[in-house]
Motif scaffolding. Structure first.
Motif, PDB file in Angstrom:
ATOM      1  N   THR A 144      32.728   8.276  71.329  1.00 40.68           N
ATOM      2  CA  THR A 144      32.561   9.200  72.462  1.00 40.68           C
ATOM      3  C   THR A 144      33.895   9.416  73.199  1.00 40.68           C
ATOM      4  OG1 THR A 144      30.232   8.639  72.661  1.00 40.68           O
ATOM      5  CG2 THR A 144      31.261   9.645  74.590  1.00 40.68           C
ATOM      6  N   PRO A 145      34.621   8.348  73.568  1.00 40.72           N
ATOM      7  CA  PRO A 145      35.928   8.584  74.187  1.00 40.72           C
ATOM      8  C   PRO A 145      36.892   9.327  73.258  1.00 40.72           C
ATOM      9  CG  PRO A 145      35.280   6.281  74.426  1.00 40.72           C
ATOM     10  CD  PRO A 145      34.266   6.914  73.552  1.00 40.72           C
ATOM     11  N   ALA A 146      36.851   9.014  71.954  1.00 39.77           N
ATOM     12  CA  ALA A 146      37.724   9.743  71.013  1.00 39.77           C
ATOM     13  C   ALA A 146      37.376  11.232  71.057  1.00 39.77           C
ATOM     14  CB  ALA A 146      37.563   9.200  69.598  1.00 39.77           C
ATOM     15  N   GLY A 147      36.093  11.532  71.145  1.00 37.53           N
ATOM     16  CA  GLY A 147      35.649  12.930  71.220  1.00 37.53           C
ATOM     17  C   GLY A 147      36.133  13.603  72.498  1.00 37.53           C
ATOM     18  N   CYS A 148      36.093  12.867  73.610  1.00 34.60           N
ATOM     19  CA  CYS A 148      36.584  13.427  74.887  1.00 34.60           C
ATOM     20  C   CYS A 148      38.073  13.742  74.789  1.00 34.60           C
ATOM     21  CB  CYS A 148      36.366  12.438  76.034  1.00 34.60           C
ATOM     22  SG  CYS A 148      34.638  12.104  76.389  1.00 34.60           S
ATOM     23  N   MET A 149      38.829  12.831  74.172  1.00 36.36           N
ATOM     24  CA  MET A 149      40.274  13.070  74.031  1.00 36.36           C
ATOM     25  C   MET A 149      40.524  14.306  73.171  1.00 36.36           C
ATOM     26  SD  MET A 149      41.882  10.897  75.870  1.00 36.36           S
ATOM     27  CE  MET A 149      43.581  10.995  75.356  1.00 36.36           C
ATOM     28  N   ARG A 150      39.733  14.457  72.111  1.00 34.22           N
ATOM     29  CA  ARG A 150      39.916  15.629  71.245  1.00 34.22           C
ATOM     30  C   ARG A 150      39.614  16.912  72.015  1.00 34.22           C
ATOM     31  NH1 ARG A 150      39.940  16.745  65.566  1.00 34.22           N
ATOM     32  NH2 ARG A 150      40.618  14.623  65.296  1.00 34.22           N
ATOM     33  N   LEU A 151      38.581  16.872  72.848  1.00 36.91           N
ATOM     34  CA  LEU A 151      38.243  18.057  73.657  1.00 36.91           C
ATOM     35  C   LEU A 151      39.423  18.417  74.570  1.00 36.91           C
ATOM     36  CD1 LEU A 151      34.549  17.332  74.755  1.00 36.91           C
ATOM     37  CD2 LEU A 151      35.316  19.013  73.082  1.00 36.91           C
ATOM     38  N   LEU A 152      40.016  17.400  75.194  1.00 31.93           N
ATOM     39  CA  LEU A 152      41.145  17.661  76.092  1.00 31.93           C
ATOM     40  C   LEU A 152      42.321  18.248  75.313  1.00 31.93           C
ATOM     41  CD1 LEU A 152      41.093  14.402  78.281  1.00 31.93           C
ATOM     42  CD2 LEU A 152      40.580  16.713  79.076  1.00 31.93           C
TER      43      LEU A 152
END
Ligand code: NDP
Length: 293
Positions: A144-152
């Motif tokens: 989930t955090p990896a996904g948030c970083m990718r979104l950013l």
């Protein structure tokens, strides 16, 4: 002003396509198909749904999915024996133990028993430890955090030097998210249930990550104009107009926040689709580590 909507479905589809191509290449060049094992203990209906979604995504992208289920009454030893067998299985590249485990099972011991090269959820203490340390990198970052970083990153958000506030400090979302943002050179503040003046912190933030589990708690009037808002929350809100009697909303009050923010993720369709996409990416990478050994 109305914020740019960060489209998690679109960005997740891009990640999925990259994984699908990577899997096809590995199959063609190495005659090897990456495999993800899911371990479910007990009959938690939400866990069953999450595991099914992950298995379906494996099928869609060409990965092998190995489903293992144990009854609610399974002992610690039985769960650990299963993990050990999956550690030893060359057809298994990633092992995902679906949380939460029943109360009598020691979660820390189970997660710590996963081979770190198969720890595609990124929860092994060694992977978390490396994430926390300067100059070290984990093999896998929690999805989930990896996904948030990718979104950013895909949205072109300036992270280096930004003031980032994460509301929530759980092991699976808030804490690793804070560590990732710090690694990316943001100045990070972690807020939680004992934070004295949450509004004050949030108002200073260029990037706000809400991982609280409280329906629409972050409102537009708390935000700095132009801030980027990543809403991890998934909450059910009563809605008589829906067949189920509820709809899904985030930890951010989307309607008021989008009038102040510069960019914002919706719920659903923001962080949610990214979590499974990043799991697939981690599994492909685990397979690459295995075949290149
Ligand atoms: P947890 O319950 O483990 O953690 C919640 C965090 O929020 C805690 O750190 C808690 O503080 C903090 N908190 C609670 N109330 C307040 C408050 N009033 N003010 C400030 N901080 C508060 O939740 P998770 O991290 O597991 O999940 C958070 C949300 O993200 C949930 O809605 C969950 O459903 C969702 N989620 C979504 C995923 C996705 O794929 N989109 C994946 C995982 C989770 P303290 O530590 O002091 O208790």
């Amino acid at each position: 002003m109305s914020a740019k909507i960060i489209d998690g479905k679109l960005i997740a589809a891009k990640v999925q396509e990259e994984v699908r191509l990577g899997v096809a290449k590995m199959k063609a060049e190495k005659d090897y198909v990456p495999g993800l094992a899911t371990v479910r203990v007990g009959q938690n209906p939400a866990s069953a749904t999450y595991v099914r979604m992950k298995q379906k995504m494996c099928e869609k992208l060409g990965l092998r999915s190995i489903g293992r289920e144990l009854p609610e009454t399974a002992t610690q030893e039985e769960v650990m024996t299963l993990v050990k067998a999956l550690n030893a299985d060359p057809e298994v590249n990633g092992i995902l133990v679906q949380l939460p485990l029943p109360n009598h099972i020691d979660e820390e011991a189970v997660l710590g028993s996963i081979d770190i090269e198969k720890d595609v959820d990124g929860f092994h203490p060694v992977n978390i430890g490396r994430l926390a340390m300067k100059g070290r990198d984990p093999l896998f970052v929690p999805c989930t955090p990896a996904g948030c970083m990718r979104l950013l990153k895909e949205s072109g958000v300036q992270i280096s030097g930004a003031e980032a506030v994460i509301v929530g400090r759980s092991n699976i979302v808030g804490l690793p998210m804070a560590m990732l943002l710090q690694k990316a050179n943001a100045t990070v503040t972690i807020c939680h249930s004992r934070t004295r003046d949450l509004v004050e912190h949030v108002r200073n933030a260029d990037i706000v990550v809400a991982a609280i589990g409280r329906t629409e708690m972050i409102t537009g009037d708390m935000l700095k104009p132009g801030a980027t808002v990543i809403d991890v929350g998934i909450n059910q809100k009563d809605d008589d107009t829906r067949p189920r009697g509820y709809r899904l909303v985030g930890d951010v009050d989307f309607d008021s926040a989008k009038e102040v923010a510069g960019a914002i993720t919706p719920v659903p369709g923001g962080v949610g689709p990214m979590t499974i996409a990043m799991l697939m990416e981690n599994t492909l990478r685990a397979a690459e580590i295995a075949v290149n050994k």
